[in-house]
Design a protein around this motif. Structure first.
Motif, PDB file in Angstrom:
ATOM      1  N   ILE A 177      -6.849 -14.241  -0.610  1.00 47.85           N
ATOM      2  CA  ILE A 177      -7.684 -13.868   0.544  1.00 47.85           C
ATOM      3  C   ILE A 177      -7.330 -12.463   0.999  1.00 47.85           C
ATOM      4  N   PHE A 178      -6.030 -12.210   1.165  1.00 48.14           N
ATOM      5  CA  PHE A 178      -5.573 -10.882   1.576  1.00 48.14           C
ATOM      6  C   PHE A 178      -5.901  -9.846   0.502  1.00 48.14           C
TER       7      PHE A 178
ATOM      8  N   LYS B 223      -2.077  -6.545  10.762  1.00 44.96           N
ATOM      9  CA  LYS B 223      -1.880  -7.573  11.785  1.00 44.96           C
ATOM     10  C   LYS B 223      -3.217  -7.996  12.401  1.00 44.96           C
ATOM     11  N   GLU B 224      -4.086  -7.027  12.672  1.00 43.67           N
ATOM     12  CA  GLU B 224      -5.396  -7.336  13.244  1.00 43.67           C
ATOM     13  C   GLU B 224      -6.212  -8.214  12.296  1.00 43.67           C
ATOM     14  N   PHE B 225      -6.203  -7.886  11.010  1.00 39.07           N
ATOM     15  CA  PHE B 225      -6.937  -8.686  10.040  1.00 39.07           C
ATOM     16  C   PHE B 225      -6.431 -10.121  10.039  1.00 39.07           C
ATOM     17  N   SER B 226      -5.130 -10.287  10.045  1.00 35.21           N
ATOM     18  CA  SER B 226      -4.539 -11.627  10.038  1.00 35.21           C
ATOM     19  C   SER B 226      -4.973 -12.426  11.259  1.00 35.21           C
ATOM     20  N   GLN B 227      -4.988 -11.778  12.410  1.00 33.82           N
ATOM     21  CA  GLN B 227      -5.395 -12.464  13.636  1.00 33.82           C
ATOM     22  C   GLN B 227      -6.877 -12.816  13.605  1.00 33.82           C
ATOM     23  N   LEU B 228      -7.719 -11.879  13.169  1.00 35.37           N
ATOM     24  CA  LEU B 228      -9.163 -12.130  13.136  1.00 35.37           C
ATOM     25  C   LEU B 228      -9.524 -13.254  12.166  1.00 35.37           C
ATOM     26  N   GLU B 229      -8.818 -13.318  11.045  1.00 37.63           N
ATOM     27  CA  GLU B 229      -9.094 -14.336  10.032  1.00 37.63           C
ATOM     28  C   GLU B 229      -8.267 -15.605  10.232  1.00 37.63           C
ATOM     29  N   ASN B 230      -7.434 -15.608  11.266  1.00 36.04           N
ATOM     30  CA  ASN B 230      -6.569 -16.753  11.574  1.00 36.04           C
ATOM     31  C   ASN B 230      -5.686 -17.130  10.372  1.00 36.04           C
ATOM     32  N   LEU B 231      -5.075 -16.101   9.774  1.00 36.37           N
ATOM     33  CA  LEU B 231      -4.197 -16.275   8.621  1.00 36.37           C
ATOM     34  C   LEU B 231      -2.758 -15.967   9.025  1.00 36.37           C
ATOM     35  N   SER B 232      -1.853 -16.756   8.523  1.00 34.68           N
ATOM     36  CA  SER B 232      -0.438 -16.521   8.848  1.00 34.68           C
ATOM     37  C   SER B 232       0.174 -15.556   7.838  1.00 34.68           C
ATOM     38  N   TYR B 233       1.224 -14.901   8.258  1.00 31.04           N
ATOM     39  CA  TYR B 233       2.000 -14.010   7.395  1.00 31.04           C
ATOM     40  C   TYR B 233       3.457 -14.109   7.822  1.00 31.04           C
TER      41      TYR B 233
ATOM     42  N   TRP C  58       0.857  -1.183   0.000  1.00 26.07           N
ATOM     43  CA  TRP C  58       0.000   0.000   0.000  1.00 26.07           C
ATOM     44  C   TRP C  58       0.893   1.232   0.000  1.00 26.07           C
ATOM     45  N   ASP C  59       0.582   2.191  -0.859  1.00 28.53           N
ATOM     46  CA  ASP C  59       1.361   3.431  -0.977  1.00 28.53           C
ATOM     47  C   ASP C  59       0.663   4.554  -0.217  1.00 28.53           C
ATOM     48  N   PHE C  60       1.435   5.294   0.541  1.00 28.76           N
ATOM     49  CA  PHE C  60       0.916   6.461   1.262  1.00 28.76           C
ATOM     50  C   PHE C  60       1.803   7.649   0.937  1.00 28.76           C
ATOM     51  N   LYS C  61       1.161   8.746   0.541  1.00 32.48           N
ATOM     52  CA  LYS C  61       1.901   9.939   0.127  1.00 32.48           C
ATOM     53  C   LYS C  61       1.416  11.151   0.899  1.00 32.48           C
ATOM     54  N   GLY C  62       2.308  12.105   1.074  1.00 34.95           N
ATOM     55  CA  GLY C  62       1.969  13.349   1.755  1.00 34.95           C
ATOM     56  C   GLY C  62       2.688  13.475   3.075  1.00 34.95           C
ATOM     57  N   PRO C  63       2.462  14.573   3.767  1.00 38.42           N
ATOM     58  CA  PRO C  63       3.195  14.834   5.016  1.00 38.42           C
ATOM     59  C   PRO C  63       2.885  13.841   6.133  1.00 38.42           C
ATOM     60  N   ASP C  64       1.744  13.151   6.076  1.00 42.24           N
ATOM     61  CA  ASP C  64       1.362  12.192   7.111  1.00 42.24           C
ATOM     62  C   ASP C  64       1.580  10.745   6.670  1.00 42.24           C
ATOM     63  N   ALA C  65       2.299  10.547   5.591  1.00 42.75           N
ATOM     64  CA  ALA C  65       2.464   9.211   5.016  1.00 42.75           C
ATOM     65  C   ALA C  65       3.070   8.215   6.002  1.00 42.75           C
ATOM     66  N   LEU C  66       4.099   8.621   6.724  1.00 43.64           N
ATOM     67  CA  LEU C  66       4.763   7.700   7.649  1.00 43.64           C
ATOM     68  C   LEU C  66       3.806   7.234   8.736  1.00 43.64           C
ATOM     69  N   GLU C  67       3.122   8.158   9.365  1.00 44.39           N
ATOM     70  CA  GLU C  67       2.203   7.788  10.446  1.00 44.39           C
ATOM     71  C   GLU C  67       1.026   6.965   9.931  1.00 44.39           C
ATOM     72  N   THR C  68       0.553   7.282   8.752  1.00 42.94           N
ATOM     73  CA  THR C  68      -0.549   6.521   8.165  1.00 42.94           C
ATOM     74  C   THR C  68      -0.110   5.089   7.875  1.00 42.94           C
ATOM     75  N   ALA C  69       1.084   4.922   7.331  1.00 37.23           N
ATOM     76  CA  ALA C  69       1.595   3.584   7.025  1.00 37.23           C
ATOM     77  C   ALA C  69       1.796   2.770   8.304  1.00 37.23           C
ATOM     78  N   LYS C  70       2.323   3.398   9.339  1.00 34.38           N
ATOM     79  CA  LYS C  70       2.496   2.696  10.618  1.00 34.38           C
ATOM     80  C   LYS C  70       1.149   2.216  11.143  1.00 34.38           C
ATOM     81  N   HIS C  71       0.144   3.065  11.053  1.00 31.63           N
ATOM     82  CA  HIS C  71      -1.190   2.699  11.531  1.00 31.63           C
ATOM     83  C   HIS C  71      -1.791   1.589  10.668  1.00 31.63           C
ATOM     84  N   HIS C  72      -1.550   1.643   9.383  1.00 33.30           N
ATOM     85  CA  HIS C  72      -2.063   0.611   8.481  1.00 33.30           C
ATOM     86  C   HIS C  72      -1.486  -0.756   8.844  1.00 33.30           C
TER      87      HIS C  72
END
Length: 78
Positions: free
Chosen positions: A64-65, A28-38, A9-23
């Motif tokens: 799936i992802f 990780k939450e999706f993987s846990q909820l769906e019981n999928l490994s990564y 996923w690409d994030f651009k702009g002054p908040d890109a770093l924080e947005t990517a960290k949050h993403h």
């Protein structure tokens, strides 16, 4: 050994770093909820205005992802 796919996923702009960290949290939450490994979830700041978030998964789980999370692009992982 199964191929690994990096979904990105690409994030651009002054908040890109924080947005990517949050993403990454949601990936990780999706993987846990769906019981999928990564293999890896992380971000990479390419410059002050451009950061990517990514998850590396086995090819067998890639659809799936991809279908649920709509990455901007994908590539074979190292």
């Amino acid at each position: 050994m199964e191929r690994r796919i990096k979904l990105i996923w690409d994030f651009k702009g002054p908040d890109a770093l924080e947005t990517a960290k949050h993403h990454c949290i949601h990936l990780k939450e999706f993987s846990q909820l769906e019981n999928l490994s990564y293999h890896e979830v992380d971000h990479n700041q390419l410059n002050e205005m451009y950061t990517i978030a990514f998850i590396t998964v086995d090819e067998s789980n890639m659809k799936i992802f991809r279908d649920a999370l709509k990455p901007h692009r994908g590539e074979l992982a190292d």
